[in-house]
Design an enzyme around this catalytic site. Structure first.
Site: not given
Ligand code: IPE
Ligand code: IPE
Ligand code: MG
Length: 253
Positions: A33, A50, A144
């Site tokens: 995240d 991303h 792995l």
């Molecule tokens: C969780 O992250 C999903 C992934 C890392 C793929 P999110 O950014 O979607 O989670 P929330 O919305 O903060 O809970």
């Molecule tokens: C996690 O990063 C990746 C996915 C959920 C695919 P985020 O896109 O949720 O990044 P933040 O949480 O908005 O910074």
């Molecule tokens: Mg996020």
């Protein structure tokens, strides 16, 4: 994805790791995240975060091979992430193909096996096909296990399992007496995999966001504020070291 990242350096497996079998988590699950915030801090569009996050995936896969981790499950796209703007969703769902296009040969030469968990049926064909190609090409590898959670949701996984169990009961392939926790595990996407020993979440949030709800029952959790694109082997090692200090009791004394 434009830069070329030095990858696994063809280090043989089972070497150069400093932990004994017992000290190293067999299965590590990661909620990757913080990509969006990483980009915003730099005045970049979220999708740049991303793309930068893919480089971290490469680094952490390399570290997992080095430290002899058996299974690495990466939360790549959740069933809730469809709520995001379509261009962002489209970018995220193109990344597996781009990642595999660049790194599949090196993953193969490092004996990595690729798998995926989640509702593959609802993914765009190009995402599904790229993943399926990688699964087929690495099927016989026994290093792995790199497991991508793609269009994955813990509740939907449990619901699917329940539907299959009820259906098997209707067809008398399963009886109520046979149903126990092990049997339930066999109906999940993760059938045959050990439960995660360690869950890492980057990006500062302290929640599961619908990840591996059944499987994380006795997992050790490790959180860091570091945003996923900034996460490094050093941080990963830090998590492994802290894991080593934990006393897992499973309800005992
Ligand atoms: C969780 O992250 C999903 C992934 C890392 C793929 P999110 O950014 O979607 O989670 P929330 O919305 O903060 O809970
Ligand atoms: C996690 O990063 C990746 C996915 C959920 C695919 P985020 O896109 O949720 O990044 P933040 O949480 O908005 O910074
Ligand atoms: Mg996020």
């Amino acid at each position: 994805m434009s830069m070329k990242i030095p990858f696994l350096n063809h280090k043989p497996l089972n070497q150069s790791h400093q932990y004994s079998e017992h000290d190293t988590p067999e299965h590590i699950a990661i909620v990757m995240d913080g990509n969006g915030r990483w980009a915003r801090k730099r005045g970049l569009p979220r999708v740049a975060g991303h793309k930068a996050g893919v480089s971290t995936v490469v680094k952490i896969v390399k570290a997992a091979v080095k430290f002899n981790v058996k299974v690495l499950t990466l939360y790549t796209f959740s069933t809730e992430n469809w709520k995001r703007p379509k261009p962002e969703v489209d970018t995220i769902l193109r990344l597996p193909k781009e990642f595999l296009h660049l790194y599949l040969p090196e993953l193969i030469s490092n004996n990595v096996r690729i798998e995926a968990i989640g509702d593959m049926g609802s993914l765009p064909a190009h995402t599904r096909e790229a993943i399926q190609f990688a699964i087929d090409r690495t099927r016989d590898n026994d290093g792995l296990l790199l497991n991508f959670a793609l269009n994955y949701g813990g509740r939907s996984e449990i619901l699917n399992a329940m539907k299959e169990m009820f259906s098997d009961m209707n067809e008398a392939k399963l009886s109520l007496d046979e149903l126990d926790e092990q049997r339930v595990s066999k109906y999940l996407y993760t059938a045959g995999l050990p439960d995660p020993d360690l869950l890492i979440r980057t990006g500062g949030e302290k929640r599961l966001s619908n990840f591996l709800l059944w499987q994380l029952a006795y997992t050790e959790f490790w959180f860091t504020d570091v945003l996923w694109p900034d996460f490094s082997e050093k941080e990963f090692l830090h998590a492994l070291e802290e894991y080593r200090q934990r006393k897992r009791r499973y309800g005992g004394v």
